[in-house]
Design a protein around this motif. Structure first.
Motif, mmCIF file in Angstrom:
data_model
loop_
_atom_site.group_PDB
_atom_site.id
_atom_site.type_symbol
_atom_site.label_atom_id
_atom_site.label_comp_id
_atom_site.label_asym_id
_atom_site.label_seq_id
_atom_site.Cartn_x
_atom_site.Cartn_y
_atom_site.Cartn_z
ATOM 1 N N PRO A 236 5.587 -0.422 -5.796
ATOM 2 C CA PRO A 236 4.244 -0.877 -6.185
ATOM 3 C C PRO A 236 3.926 -0.612 -7.651
ATOM 4 O O PRO A 236 3.225 -1.401 -8.286
ATOM 5 N N SER B 184 5.342 -3.413 -9.780
ATOM 6 C CA SER B 184 4.511 -4.622 -9.707
ATOM 7 C C SER B 184 3.261 -4.470 -10.557
ATOM 8 O O SER B 184 2.837 -5.410 -11.245
ATOM 9 N N GLN B 185 2.663 -3.301 -10.553
ATOM 10 C CA GLN B 185 1.490 -3.065 -11.396
ATOM 11 C C GLN B 185 1.851 -3.201 -12.872
ATOM 12 O O GLN B 185 1.062 -3.728 -13.667
ATOM 13 N N SER C 175 -4.578 -9.376 -10.615
ATOM 14 C CA SER C 175 -3.792 -8.691 -9.580
ATOM 15 C C SER C 175 -3.864 -9.370 -8.220
ATOM 16 O O SER C 175 -3.154 -8.958 -7.298
ATOM 17 N N GLU D 136 0.800 -4.506 -3.513
ATOM 18 C CA GLU D 136 0.733 -4.665 -4.965
ATOM 19 C C GLU D 136 1.603 -5.827 -5.423
ATOM 20 O O GLU D 136 1.317 -6.472 -6.437
#
Length: 355
Positions: free
Chosen positions: A53, A56-57, A67, A117
């Motif tokens: 995650p 991905s952020q 997002s 995410e």
């Protein structure tokens, strides 16, 4: 952050020791939570660990991407698909047999191990299996699951050469793999396999007719060639303005002679007002236009050529500081549908329809 660029031969089928070492290094960067931009057969992707995650952020941050705009998880082996989806419809396996490896992304119900995410908060995950050898090897060396939207700042034209990746991502990511110009130039077709009949959410090289031959009835999302709805996007590119140059773009639709006359009148007025003008033209009409910059994207008889050069033309207009651009329109069928989808989004659906 320093961004390192490494060169891989454009047509590499087997990699030299230097190239293999560079790809292993890139894979380790992704395994350790970093980001690497790389070529695919469609456009350059911005890759991170799709099951991490935090990675991905970082992708959302590097792109300046909302997002809730889902990412795509690239795989390099069909068996890996079973690890990230909870259901595998028989129709999807038929599509995979026909079009993978290749420029098709399918949407499935996600497995628990895929973080929200990565999916933009959705219970579905979008998955392609690219045919590009460099992309395949990088996915393998990174652990098998690369989340990778296009490697551009959010909203800008997708990059088809590494030069424009460097322009947008320098200092934002650890590495760029320069594999030369990509082959297709438009992002993959996206089809939702969680509904019956399957529904095309983004047109691409794999056309509706091609999919229908394999799957039977196939629906197409109504917003592909219209303004976006206000609903949360199920796939990349459905909600937000995409592919846009810095200047204003207008699409002109109608009889060829009338289109040329209208565009030339507009560019003359724009230039009188000290605006720099650009035109996206076809081979058939290129010599009839008058502007500061005329970009020929190919003959109307060769839609693959038009697709391959469209995003580069938009990027070059930015390089030339063009204030206002005009484009001929294209067919809304086959690959032309994908071309028009990208153009309409780049223009914010500004279309002049001549009688």
């Amino acid at each position: 952050m320093e961004t390192v660029t490494v060169r891989i031969r454009q047509d590499a089928q087997e990699f030299s020791p230097r190239e293999d070492a560079a790809l292993r290094e890139a894979g380790n960067i992704i395994k350790n939570g970093g980001l690497v931009a790389f070529p695919t057969e469609t456009v350059y992707g911005l890759g991170g660990d799709g099951l991490n995650p935090t990675s991905s952020q970082k992708i959302y941050a590097a792109k300046g991407r909302p997002s809730d705009n889902p990412l795509i998880i690239h795989i390099c082996d069909l068996e890996d698909l079973k690890e990230i989806v909870s259901e595998l419809p028989e129709a999807a396996m038929r599509a995979a047999k026909a079009f993978w490896p290749g420029p098709l992304t399918m949407i499935f119900h996600k497995a628990e191990k895929v973080p929200y995410e990565t999916t933009g908060g959705l219970d579905t995950v979008a998955v392609p299996l690219p045919s590009h050898k460099t992309a395949q090897k990088l996915i393998e060396y990174s652990g098998g699951y690369i989340a990778a939207p296009s490697a551009n700042r959010s909203g800008r034209p997708s990059p088809t050469v590494a030069k424009y990746v460097e322009e947008d991502m320098q200092g934002r990511i650890e590495m760029i793999i320069d594999g030369g110009e990509v082959g297709i130039g438009l992002e993959s077709t996206i089809i939702d396999m969680t509904v019956d009949p399957p529904q095309i959410l983004r047109p691409g090289y794999v056309t509706a007719d091609m999919l229908a031959e394999v799957l039977g009835k196939v629906d197409t999302d109504v917003t592909i060639l219209t303004a976006d709805s206000g609903q949360a996007p199920k796939a990349p590119g459905m909600k937000y303005r995409h592919y846009a140059p810095k200047g204003e773009l207008v699409i002109v639709e109608g009889d060829a002679e009338a289109v040329v006359k209208y565009i030339n009148a507009q560019t003359a007025a724009d230039r009188a007002n000290h605006l720099r003008t650009g035109i996206i033209a076809t081979e058939e009409n290129r010599d009839k236009y008058e502007a500061d910059s005329v970009k020929c994207v190919g003959s109307r008889a060769d839609e693959e050529c038009i697709a391959r050069h469209l995003f580069t033309a938009l990027r070059e207009f930015d390089d030339e500081q063009i204030d206002r651009m005009y484009s001929e329109s294209f067919s809304s069928h086959g690959l032309g549908q994908a071309i028009m989808n990208r153009l309409l989004k780049a223009a914010g659906h500004k279309v002049v329809r001549l009688q």
